[in-house]
Design an enzyme around this catalytic site. Structure first.
Site, PDB file in Angstrom:
ATOM      1  N   GLY A  28      12.570   2.897   2.607  1.00  0.00           N
ATOM      2  CA  GLY A  28      12.998   2.407   3.914  1.00  0.00           C
ATOM      3  C   GLY A  28      14.227   3.187   4.323  1.00  0.00           C
ATOM      4  N   GLU A  66      19.642   5.528   2.650  1.00  0.00           N
ATOM      5  CA  GLU A  66      20.601   6.421   3.312  1.00  0.00           C
ATOM      6  C   GLU A  66      22.001   5.830   3.343  1.00  0.00           C
ATOM      7  OE1 GLU A  66      20.253   5.747   8.122  1.00  0.00           O
ATOM      8  OE2 GLU A  66      18.546   6.673   7.106  1.00  0.00           O
ATOM      9  N   CYS A 120       9.421   6.488  -1.923  1.00  0.00           N
ATOM     10  CA  CYS A 120       9.707   6.910  -0.559  1.00  0.00           C
ATOM     11  C   CYS A 120      11.099   7.537  -0.428  1.00  0.00           C
ATOM     12  CB  CYS A 120       9.515   5.701   0.368  1.00  0.00           C
ATOM     13  SG  CYS A 120       9.278   6.100   2.095  1.00  0.00           S
ATOM     14  N   TYR A 170       8.522  10.392  -0.077  1.00  0.00           N
ATOM     15  CA  TYR A 170       8.025  10.596   1.276  1.00  0.00           C
ATOM     16  C   TYR A 170       8.291  12.053   1.643  1.00  0.00           C
ATOM     17  CZ  TYR A 170       7.302   9.914   6.276  1.00  0.00           C
ATOM     18  OH  TYR A 170       6.845  10.017   7.557  1.00  0.00           O
TER      19      TYR A 170
END
Length: 184
Positions: free
Chosen positions: A85, A89, A115, A136
């Site tokens: 998700g 970050e 991901c 990802y």
């Protein structure tokens, strides 16, 4: 003795990438802790692939983080999961996250990374040099900048590092993760 699993998360964690492993760990009988910057209800997001050049994002369910990163003692846990998700970050900027993640590599305990979790792993580059992992596709530059080789397959295991592209790959990631946790 009950196995203990730590999940690192924050707001904007992908719903299926946190709920699937959380429930799967509970189903296995593991004591499972979700940690974030502070104990709180986390807002999850739903990423979908509907023909755009990238994923779409909608609000998802909330999930409770019961521990804060600063109070986590990683030696108390048998394995780590880092969902994706947008949470990675910003949680990677927390000063305690590299210490927590490093412990699992230093002690060769299972690490599940899905991901955008690759963004968190960039804070522990010394543990990724020469390794292989998937993520990802938009995180391929982070994987390579951390010194790892990006693998195209949707699931990949390199020693204690179990990685997956995104939420559709959770069954494969969790199958390998649980196998390693039970063997440890």
């Amino acid at each position: 003795m009950t196995k203990k699993v730590l999940i690192l998360a924050g707001d904007a964690v992908e719903s299926l990438e946190i709920y699937y492993p959380y429930f799967r760990c509970l189903e296995e009988g593991y004591e499972t802790t979700i940690a974030a910057g502070s104990p709180k209800k986390l807002h999850t997001v739903v990423h979908d692939f509907i023909g755009w050049e990238t994923y779409t994002e909608k609000e998802g369910y909330q999930i409770e983080a019961t521990a804060s990163f600063d109070e986590v003692k990683p030696a108390d846990y048998d394995a780590l999961i880092i969902p994706g998700g947008r949470a990675p970050e910003h949680i990677r900027l927390n000063e305690h996250v590299p210490r927590i993640v490093s412990h699992f590599f230093e002690t060769n305990k299972p690490v599940g990374a899905v991901c955008h979790a690759a963004q968190v792993l960039t804070t522990v580059k010394e543990h990724l040099k020469g390794r292989e992992m998937t993520a990802y596709i938009a995180c391929k530059p982070e994987v390579e900048a951390a010194g790892a080789r990006y693998i195209e397959e949707s699931n990949h295991t390199d020693g204690n590092l179990i990685s997956g592209h995104a939420w559709p790959d959770m069954p494969g990631v969790m199958k390998q993760f649980i196998k390693q946790v039970n063997a440890s």
